[in-house]
Write a protein that holds these residues in place. Structure first.
Motif, mmCIF file in Angstrom:
data_model
loop_
_atom_site.group_PDB
_atom_site.id
_atom_site.type_symbol
_atom_site.label_atom_id
_atom_site.label_comp_id
_atom_site.label_asym_id
_atom_site.label_seq_id
_atom_site.Cartn_x
_atom_site.Cartn_y
_atom_site.Cartn_z
ATOM 1 N N TRP A 267 0.835 -1.205 0.000
ATOM 2 C CA TRP A 267 0.000 0.000 0.000
ATOM 3 C C TRP A 267 0.866 1.250 0.000
ATOM 4 O O TRP A 267 0.578 2.222 -0.701
ATOM 5 C CB TRP A 267 -0.919 0.005 1.222
ATOM 6 N N GLY A 268 1.920 1.245 0.796
ATOM 7 C CA GLY A 268 2.797 2.402 0.863
ATOM 8 C C GLY A 268 3.492 2.671 -0.455
ATOM 9 O O GLY A 268 3.614 3.831 -0.888
ATOM 10 N N LEU A 269 3.945 1.601 -1.119
ATOM 11 C CA LEU A 269 4.612 1.771 -2.412
ATOM 12 C C LEU A 269 3.637 2.281 -3.466
ATOM 13 O O LEU A 269 3.965 3.171 -4.263
ATOM 14 C CB LEU A 269 5.221 0.437 -2.854
ATOM 15 N N GLY A 270 2.420 1.721 -3.473
ATOM 16 C CA GLY A 270 1.423 2.186 -4.430
ATOM 17 C C GLY A 270 1.035 3.629 -4.188
ATOM 18 O O GLY A 270 0.920 4.434 -5.124
ATOM 19 N N ALA A 271 0.836 4.005 -2.903
ATOM 20 C CA ALA A 271 0.473 5.383 -2.575
ATOM 21 C C ALA A 271 1.611 6.343 -2.907
ATOM 22 O O ALA A 271 1.372 7.475 -3.378
ATOM 23 C CB ALA A 271 0.123 5.490 -1.096
ATOM 24 N N GLY A 272 2.847 5.898 -2.693
ATOM 25 C CA GLY A 272 3.984 6.742 -3.032
ATOM 26 C C GLY A 272 4.066 7.008 -4.531
ATOM 27 O O GLY A 272 4.333 8.137 -4.958
ATOM 28 N N ALA A 274 1.520 6.907 -6.627
ATOM 29 C CA ALA A 274 0.392 7.772 -6.990
ATOM 30 C C ALA A 274 0.679 9.227 -6.644
ATOM 31 O O ALA A 274 0.400 10.145 -7.430
ATOM 32 C CB ALA A 274 -0.875 7.293 -6.273
ATOM 33 N N ALA A 275 1.233 9.465 -5.442
ATOM 34 C CA ALA A 275 1.546 10.837 -5.034
ATOM 35 C C ALA A 275 2.591 11.457 -5.951
ATOM 36 O O ALA A 275 2.492 12.640 -6.332
ATOM 37 C CB ALA A 275 2.037 10.836 -3.587
ATOM 38 N N LEU A 276 3.590 10.675 -6.341
ATOM 39 C CA LEU A 276 4.626 11.191 -7.235
ATOM 40 C C LEU A 276 4.043 11.576 -8.583
ATOM 41 O O LEU A 276 4.404 12.623 -9.163
ATOM 42 C CB LEU A 276 5.729 10.138 -7.407
ATOM 43 N N ALA A 277 3.124 10.770 -9.107
ATOM 44 C CA ALA A 277 2.495 11.087 -10.393
ATOM 45 C C ALA A 277 1.720 12.393 -10.315
ATOM 46 O O ALA A 277 1.790 13.234 -11.230
ATOM 47 C CB ALA A 277 1.577 9.939 -10.822
ATOM 48 N N ILE A 278 0.975 12.586 -9.237
ATOM 49 C CA ILE A 278 0.175 13.810 -9.089
ATOM 50 C C ILE A 278 1.083 15.031 -8.943
ATOM 51 O O ILE A 278 0.828 16.098 -9.525
ATOM 52 C CB ILE A 278 -0.773 13.663 -7.884
ATOM 53 N N ILE A 279 2.161 14.905 -8.181
ATOM 54 C CA ILE A 279 3.093 16.032 -8.008
ATOM 55 C C ILE A 279 3.743 16.406 -9.333
ATOM 56 O O ILE A 279 3.853 17.595 -9.689
ATOM 57 C CB ILE A 279 4.153 15.674 -6.955
ATOM 58 N N LEU A 280 4.182 15.401 -10.085
ATOM 59 C CA LEU A 280 4.810 15.682 -11.376
ATOM 60 C C LEU A 280 3.814 16.301 -12.352
ATOM 61 O O LEU A 280 4.182 17.169 -13.158
ATOM 62 C CB LEU A 280 5.400 14.392 -11.958
ATOM 63 N N ALA A 281 2.539 15.864 -12.296
ATOM 64 C CA ALA A 281 1.518 16.457 -13.158
ATOM 65 C C ALA A 281 1.309 17.930 -12.808
ATOM 66 O O ALA A 281 1.154 18.785 -13.698
ATOM 67 C CB ALA A 281 0.203 15.687 -13.037
ATOM 68 N N MET A 391 -3.335 -5.856 -5.740
ATOM 69 C CA MET A 391 -4.295 -4.761 -5.738
ATOM 70 C C MET A 391 -3.791 -3.589 -4.901
ATOM 71 O O MET A 391 -3.982 -2.424 -5.254
ATOM 72 C CB MET A 391 -5.648 -5.247 -5.226
ATOM 73 N N ALA A 392 -3.136 -3.900 -3.775
ATOM 74 C CA ALA A 392 -2.617 -2.832 -2.928
ATOM 75 C C ALA A 392 -1.615 -1.969 -3.673
ATOM 76 O O ALA A 392 -1.541 -0.755 -3.456
ATOM 77 C CB ALA A 392 -1.960 -3.439 -1.685
ATOM 78 N N LEU A 393 -0.862 -2.583 -4.558
ATOM 79 C CA LEU A 393 0.148 -1.820 -5.300
ATOM 80 C C LEU A 393 -0.423 -1.177 -6.552
ATOM 81 O O LEU A 393 -0.389 0.040 -6.731
ATOM 82 C CB LEU A 393 1.314 -2.746 -5.661
ATOM 83 N N TRP A 394 -1.007 -1.996 -7.435
ATOM 84 C CA TRP A 394 -1.350 -1.498 -8.766
ATOM 85 C C TRP A 394 -2.669 -0.743 -8.792
ATOM 86 O O TRP A 394 -2.827 0.175 -9.605
ATOM 87 C CB TRP A 394 -1.385 -2.660 -9.759
ATOM 88 N N LEU A 395 -3.628 -1.087 -7.948
ATOM 89 C CA LEU A 395 -4.876 -0.325 -7.902
ATOM 90 C C LEU A 395 -4.599 1.130 -7.530
ATOM 91 O O LEU A 395 -5.045 2.062 -8.203
ATOM 92 C CB LEU A 395 -5.841 -0.951 -6.900
ATOM 93 N N VAL A 396 -3.844 1.332 -6.452
ATOM 94 C CA VAL A 396 -3.548 2.688 -6.002
ATOM 95 C C VAL A 396 -2.688 3.419 -7.027
ATOM 96 O O VAL A 396 -2.926 4.598 -7.332
ATOM 97 C CB VAL A 396 -2.843 2.649 -4.628
ATOM 98 N N ALA A 397 -1.696 2.733 -7.590
ATOM 99 C CA ALA A 397 -0.817 3.382 -8.571
ATOM 100 C C ALA A 397 -1.581 3.757 -9.836
ATOM 101 O O ALA A 397 -1.401 4.858 -10.386
ATOM 102 C CB ALA A 397 0.351 2.464 -8.903
ATOM 103 N N ASN A 398 -2.445 2.864 -10.324
ATOM 104 C CA ASN A 398 -3.219 3.156 -11.540
ATOM 105 C C ASN A 398 -4.180 4.322 -11.315
ATOM 106 O O ASN A 398 -4.294 5.222 -12.153
ATOM 107 C CB ASN A 398 -4.002 1.914 -11.968
ATOM 108 N N LEU A 399 -4.872 4.313 -10.180
ATOM 109 C CA LEU A 399 -5.803 5.404 -9.901
ATOM 110 C C LEU A 399 -5.061 6.722 -9.685
ATOM 111 O O LEU A 399 -5.542 7.791 -10.091
ATOM 112 C CB LEU A 399 -6.647 5.066 -8.672
ATOM 113 N N GLY A 400 -3.900 6.665 -9.059
ATOM 114 C CA GLY A 400 -3.118 7.877 -8.865
ATOM 115 C C GLY A 400 -2.683 8.495 -10.186
ATOM 116 O O GLY A 400 -2.757 9.723 -10.367
#
Length: 435
Positions: A267-272, A274-281, A391-400
């Motif tokens: 979960w932490g890796l996926g959330a990280g 996702a957060a990086l993608a949003i910051i870069l955007a 799901m913990a990794l890729w669900l969060v990363a894809n949605l992010g």
């Protein structure tokens, strides 16, 4: 690691010559002199050694000679890990030298646990006859299956036959964990391999299992036999394993099975991510520096390479693998092979291509939609695959990444306006050249 590789290569190339051992004359001629022991080899350092190995040690105390009967012999020509994932490689039973085999495993720093089996004379005779039949050229080969037909299950089945079916009857209780959870126990020190294996295995490993099915792993077989007993011909109940001096600390050396998985690291890796993608955007939308454009495109390229490669491998296994545990996998909604398209699109985005970014946005939204569909399908009873870790990794990363593109759609890039003096200088320069 290099020493391990050399030793493994030596075994693969020269096992038949260096480790095979013919029975001495008269071996087993007096069944009352036979001593039967289960040998459990502990996990090794390399990935393919993590699950251990089982074999039966038969000693003729009259001749003072022993032989190791192993169902884990194979050839280097089987093609390595890919062959194990795609098909059922050929393994065979072999009669090996006890001393030379133990020497090899000690050189690989692998534990060797031995359990004396208390069998009647008739059972020992029946067991040796079956083992000798299995090592004959006409009947020694079998199609390996990692969960249903391997070195441990073959030893289990041979013992059950010698006991007249008493072993299967004794192992009818529910297993302490599913096969997926048991596998995780042995590979949790290899995070990448653990994630990929959990991604590629379908719901066949999540069904409720019995202790009999739990014994597909060598250490689990050794542990379960400690609680087995049978009734002999005189009506006495005999423990199968001689408990005197049978303590094996290394049997419990690995981490305990956890029935409920927390998944905080994934979960932490996926959330990280996702957060990086949003910051870069956000930084890319400001358009203040070309570096943010490069980093935003690079993120897509790396994301497409990792998720796309995992998805392509997953799709290939579903199509071409002969293993039932690799087919019909829900995780294809999370790790879609289309993600691989983000690799070239991300490279083009690094050079500022708006068209590439539009195509990348479509791809990302397909990934996000597939991830959401995977969650919705969990409401249906037929979609019962335990895919919490992927799901913990890729669900969060894809949605992010989907949210990052939604931000980009609302806040497109704006190039900084040049200063007034710069505009006038440019026009003046143009007029000079026009004259």
């Amino acid at each position: 690691m290099a020493r391990h590789a050399v030793l493994i290569l030596v075994v693969a190339l020269f096992r038949a010559a260096a480790f095979a051992a013919p029975p001495p004359e008269g071996f087993g001629g007096h069944p009352e002199s036979l001593r039967i022991r289960l040998v459990t080899i502990g996990p090794g350092a390399d990935m393919h050694q993590r699950f251990g190995h089982s074999a039966l040690w038969v000693e003729d105390t009259r001749l003072k000679k022993g032989l190791l009967y192993s169902y884990g012999t194979t050839s280097i020509a089987n093609g390595g890990p890919v062959r194990f994932l795609l098909g059922r490689p050929t393994f065979w039973a072999a009669r090996l030298s006890v001393e030379r085999t133990f020497l090899l495993y000690r050189a690989l720093a692998r534990s060797i646990d031995v359990q004396d089996l208390m069998l009647t004379v008739e059972q020992r005779q029946r067991l040796l006859a079956r083992l000798e039949r299995d090592v004959q050229p006409a009947s020694r080969e079998y199609a390996y299956h990692p969960l249903k037909d391997n070195c441990a299950t073959r030893v289990r089945d041979v013992l059950d036959e010698a006991l007249g079916g008493a072993l299967r009857e004794a192992l009818t209780e529910p297993a302490r964990a599913t096969q997926r959870e048991l596998l995780r126990r042995y590979i949790q020190t290899h995070p990448v391999s653990e994630l990929l294996l959990m991604l590629w295995l379908n719901d066949a490993v999540d069904a409720p299992a019995t202790q009999w099915e739990e014994a597909f792993l060598p250490r689990e077989l050794a542990r379960l036999l400690m609680g087995v007993s049978y009734v002999d011909g005189s009506g006495r109940r005999i423990p199968l394993v001689n408990r005197e001096g049978a303590s094996s600390p290394s049997m419990d050396a690995s981490a305990p099975v956890d029935a409920g998985w927390e998944g905080t690291s994934a979960w932490g890796l996926g959330a990280g991510g996702a957060a990086l993608a949003i910051i870069l955007a956000f930084l890319r939308g400001r358009g203040t520096h070309r570096m943010f454009q490069i980093l935003f495109g690079l993120y897509h390229a790396v994301f497409g390479l990792t998720l796309g490669a995992a998805g392509v491998a997953l799709g290939g296994l579903m199509l071409f693998s002969r293993l039932d545990v690799m087919q019909g996998n829900e995780n294809l909604l999370l790790a879609n092979p289309l993600a691989f398209g983000l690799l070239p699109l991300g490279i083009l985005m690094m050079s500022g291509s708006e068209r590439a970014e539009r195509w990348a946005r479509r791809c990302v939204w397909l990934l996000a939609a597939g991830s959401l569909l995977a969650v919705v399908l969990k409401l249906l009873p037929s979609f019962d695959q335990d895919n919490r870790r992927p799901m913990a990794l890729w669900l969060v990363a894809n949605l992010g990444l989907g949210l990052a593109h939604a931000w980009r759609l609302r806040r497109p890039s704006t190039a900084p306006a040049p200063a007034a003096g710069a505009r006038e200088g440019a026009r003046g320069s143009t007029r000079w050249w026009a004259v």
